[in-house]
Design a protein around this motif. Sequence first.
Motif, short mmCIF file in Angstrom:
data_model
loop_
_atom_site.label_atom_id
_atom_site.label_comp_id
_atom_site.label_asym_id
_atom_site.label_seq_id
_atom_site.Cartn_x
_atom_site.Cartn_y
_atom_site.Cartn_z
N HIS A 301 0.78 -1.08 0.09
CA HIS A 301 0.12 0.13 -0.13
C HIS A 301 0.95 1.19 -0.11
CE1 HIS A 301 -3.43 2.59 2.16
NE2 HIS A 301 -3.51 2.41 0.69
N ASP A 305 -5.03 5.23 3.90
CA ASP A 305 -6.27 5.23 3.66
C ASP A 305 -7.36 6.13 4.92
OD1 ASP A 305 -6.20 4.14 1.24
OD2 ASP A 305 -7.06 2.27 1.89
N TYR A 331 -6.80 4.82 -9.29
CA TYR A 331 -7.00 5.86 -8.35
C TYR A 331 -8.06 6.56 -8.28
CZ TYR A 331 -1.89 5.63 -7.11
OH TYR A 331 -0.81 5.10 -6.56
N SER A 378 -11.97 0.99 -5.35
CA SER A 378 -12.29 1.37 -3.88
C SER A 378 -13.28 0.71 -3.47
CB SER A 378 -12.52 2.85 -4.22
OG SER A 378 -13.16 3.31 -2.89
N HIS A 384 -7.37 8.16 -0.25
CA HIS A 384 -5.96 7.52 -0.30
C HIS A 384 -5.12 8.69 -0.58
CE1 HIS A 384 -2.93 4.73 -1.49
NE2 HIS A 384 -2.64 5.67 -2.37
#
Length: 401
Positions: A301, A305, A331, A378, A384
């Motif tokens: 990652h 988040d 994204y 998502s 993010h």
Amino acid sequence: MSRSRTLKNIVFGLILGGLFLGAMIIGGDAQARSIADMNRQQQEMRDERDYLRARLLEAQSEQQHALSEMLILELELFEVSSEFAVAYDSLRYFEELLAQTEAELELAEAQRADRLEILGARIRFLHQNNRLSYIELLLTSQSLTEFANNREHFRRILEHDQEIIEALEILEQEIAQKRDEIDAQRFAIQMHTEELAMTLAELEAVMAVRAIRIEELEANEVYYQQLMAMKDADIAAVTRDINIAQAEADRVLAQQAIAALNANITRNANSDMHWPVARAPFISSGYGWRQRPIGSGTEFHTGIDLPAPFNTPILAADDGVVTFAGWRNGYGNTIVIYHGGGISTLYAHIRTGGILVSVGQTVTRGQHIAGVGSTGLSTGNHLHFEVLRNGNHINPMPFLQ
């Protein structure tokens, strides 16, 4: 010259001018012209397209009106045709009835003539042989009573012939009267049938003219649609040139702003940044290796988040210049801000229509730049957030502590 042809000539002149302008725009160097000039040319093309659209709508409206009139004419033609068919059948019927009556009259006249001929022959015979007839009656009679009876019988024959002739004359008169009545009815129906035939011819002539007009209007519709398609292509070409020029201008502006930041800012890994999401106090997924939220297995990652309700304000972490604002695979809607010293921040999964800044724009620390969403890959509404040094992601936590 017809109105539609005159209008076409006017439009054609406008289009030729537009095409010439379009050729100049497309063939020229987009970089050599100012964005203001291209915007002005684009607006002129849009005005021409609006003019064509108005003419197209006018032709379509007139076409619908003509089609409505044609439908009314077709209904009227159907009614008149039906009435004409009935009248024509009635005319044939009365013509046949009149012919039959004429034949009956001729027969009655012939029968009366025959009876008159028989009666005439008898009368002539009696006139020429009056004395002999009485002698024959006297000689052939056995008595005066028989003679009287024979004479009375002969008289009755003559009277009967006369009655038949009178009856035939009455029949002949009745048939003649019936013939005259039938002929009058036949004449009236014939006149009505001829009037209906003239009405049918007039309706068909009007419908033929309407059909030609509808064909012209359909041709006008196709004509204006083709011109609009050509104009749309020209507008698209100018729009591409404007986007290219604007992108280049934004790139130059961003480079200038970045150069100014680099000249005035020296940032290190321990610089504090503004918390990037209002009302998002905790982190649901940190920087580093984790279980994939979508699919199976693990992944690295590249940011953190920050869960928050839909459209929660996203805030700029620090002063800087927007270097990207748009869609990125995975994204979703994304913003990248450069803060100087090789440091950039990235904001992803922005809601649809939620980007509030553009490339090249200077932003300030804590400025509202977007709204939280769930675009891209998502599993729910969250931000993010990444920090990048010279384009490579690094742990954002030291910048937020």
